[in-house]
Design an enzyme around this catalytic site. Structure first.
Site, mmCIF file in Angstrom:
data_model
loop_
_atom_site.group_PDB
_atom_site.id
_atom_site.type_symbol
_atom_site.label_atom_id
_atom_site.label_comp_id
_atom_site.label_asym_id
_atom_site.label_seq_id
_atom_site.Cartn_x
_atom_site.Cartn_y
_atom_site.Cartn_z
ATOM 1 N N HIS A 70 0.423 -1.715 -9.559
ATOM 2 C CA HIS A 70 -0.342 -2.740 -10.281
ATOM 3 C C HIS A 70 0.078 -2.757 -11.750
ATOM 4 C CE1 HIS A 70 -3.799 -4.546 -12.339
ATOM 5 N NE2 HIS A 70 -3.977 -5.212 -11.207
ATOM 6 N N ASP A 91 -7.330 -11.468 -7.536
ATOM 7 C CA ASP A 91 -7.366 -10.782 -8.833
ATOM 8 C C ASP A 91 -8.747 -10.903 -9.471
ATOM 9 O OD1 ASP A 91 -6.232 -9.027 -10.591
ATOM 10 O OD2 ASP A 91 -4.849 -10.443 -11.526
HETATM 11 MN MN MN Z 1 -4.991 -7.174 -10.921
#
Ligand code: MN
Length: 355
Positions: free
Chosen positions: A187, A313
């Site tokens: 990430h 997200d």
């Molecule tokens: Mn993210």
């Protein structure tokens, strides 16, 4: 939020694969570290300094959402049309803390995450946090989190105090992920202290562009550094449609071959496979923050229907219209179910009995 409710029931479960949370006690630690500058990383100071200092609605809404992984989270998932969220500790996770603190926080965070998943077993799932700054402890914690807590893989928020996973000192973690047959979600984080400076003065250090530069570089260092020769079964997940790497595939292969042939760099040795082959065989891609049809279709075509997964997200980029836009992608029914549901079930080893 926009209370738009998705009413039609599609023939797939929408599994969102890169959804963030932050335990309240860690949020307080981040805020303290902004005040006392005990985490000197300029990227961290910029990103979390904003959340700590801003009175904006965006900052306060995000701060509320990211700390809630209970009923409030599930209610928002209902409104957004998300069936399952795969939760992971937000960036930079426990990585900026000293090794002992990071390791202890990773354990308590994983215990809390497993507990909340037990309360919402059909709606929430999760990845383990580890403290890679103590690689042996991180490998052990990954094993505990997967075998004892039922977590589905691990998240690493890019650079580890300026270091990258191609450094062999971290390879116990990669060996553990490969042996446990769980994916590593690589990430973003703000660019490492060595590279962040020119991003900061124009506000480009975070999700607008800096994240992709940092994380694409990290993935490419792992590939060129021979990680996948050593761990050929390791699977890495990249968000944001691959941090721009799919767009560079042709040139990366062309130039890497030239660099190796000309012996230009001691750290770029011959590989068993081309970088593009590794990016197709050892990586999966999610749409986090990039639910935009032209780019999604490009990556789907280039990397393969079995390599692309849905992600929102949340709570950083909550755009209710994106779910409808992804429902409308010009994909076959089979490929759309792979995209929203079955690829994630396979890659993360999710239970498939919930509908
Ligand atoms: Mn993210």
């Amino acid at each position: 939020m926009n209370p738009q409710t998705i009413t039609s029931v599609p023939p797939y479960r929408r599994i969102a694969t890169e959804e963030a949370w932050l335990p309240p006690e860690m949020a307080q630690m981040y805020l303290r570290a902004i005040q006392d500058k005990s985490i000197p990383d300029p990227g961290f100071q910029s990103l979390w300094g904003f959340f700590a200092g801003s009175q904006s609605e965006r900052a306060s809404t995000l701060f509320r959402r990211i700390q809630d992984i209970g009923d409030g989270r599930v209610r928002e998932m209902d409104a957004l049309g998300t069936d399952v969220q795969i939760l992971s500790l937000t960036c930079p996770g426990v990585q900026p803390f000293d090794p002992a603190t990071g390791t202890a926080l990773a354990k308590s965070t994983n215990d809390q995450l497993a507990e909340t998943i037990r309360r919402h077993p059909t709606r929430l799932d999760g990845l383990a946090a580890v403290a890679p700054q103590d690689p042996q402890a991180a490998a052990k914690e990954l094993e505990r989190a997967v075998t004892k807590l039922g977590l589905r893989g691990l998240i690493i928020n890019s650079h580890i105090n300026g270091e990258y996973l191609d450094d062999q000192k971290f390879w116990d973690i990669l060996a553990a992920a490969e042996a446990l047959n769980v994916p590593l979600y690589l990430h973003p984080n703000t660019p490492s202290p060595q590279m962040v400076e020119p991003f900061l003065s124009r506000g480009l250090d975070a999700a607008i562009y800096g994240f992709a530069c940092e994380t694409g570089l990290h993935a490419l260092r792992m590939i060129v550094g021979g990680v996948f020769d050593r761990f050929p079964k390791l699977q890495v997940v990249l968000g944001h449609l691959g941090e721009a790497l799919p767009y560079w595939l042709y040139r990366i292969d062309f130039m890497h071959a030239g660099i190796v042939r000309s012996d230009r760099c001691a750290g770029a040795r011959p590989l068993q496979r081309k970088p593009s082959e590794v990016l197709r065989q050892n990586f999966h891609y999610t749409t986090s923050g990039m639910c935009w049809e032209p780019a999604v279709m490009y990556v789907h075509k280039l990397m393969g229907a079995d390599r692309l997964m849905y992600a929102m997200d949340y709570p950083y980029q909550v755009v209710p219209e994106e779910v409808a836009a992804m429902d409308a992608l010009p994909l076959s029914a089979e490929h759309k179910k792979m995209f929203f549901q079955t690829n994630a079930e396979r890659v993360f080893g999710l239970r498939t009995d919930a509908g």
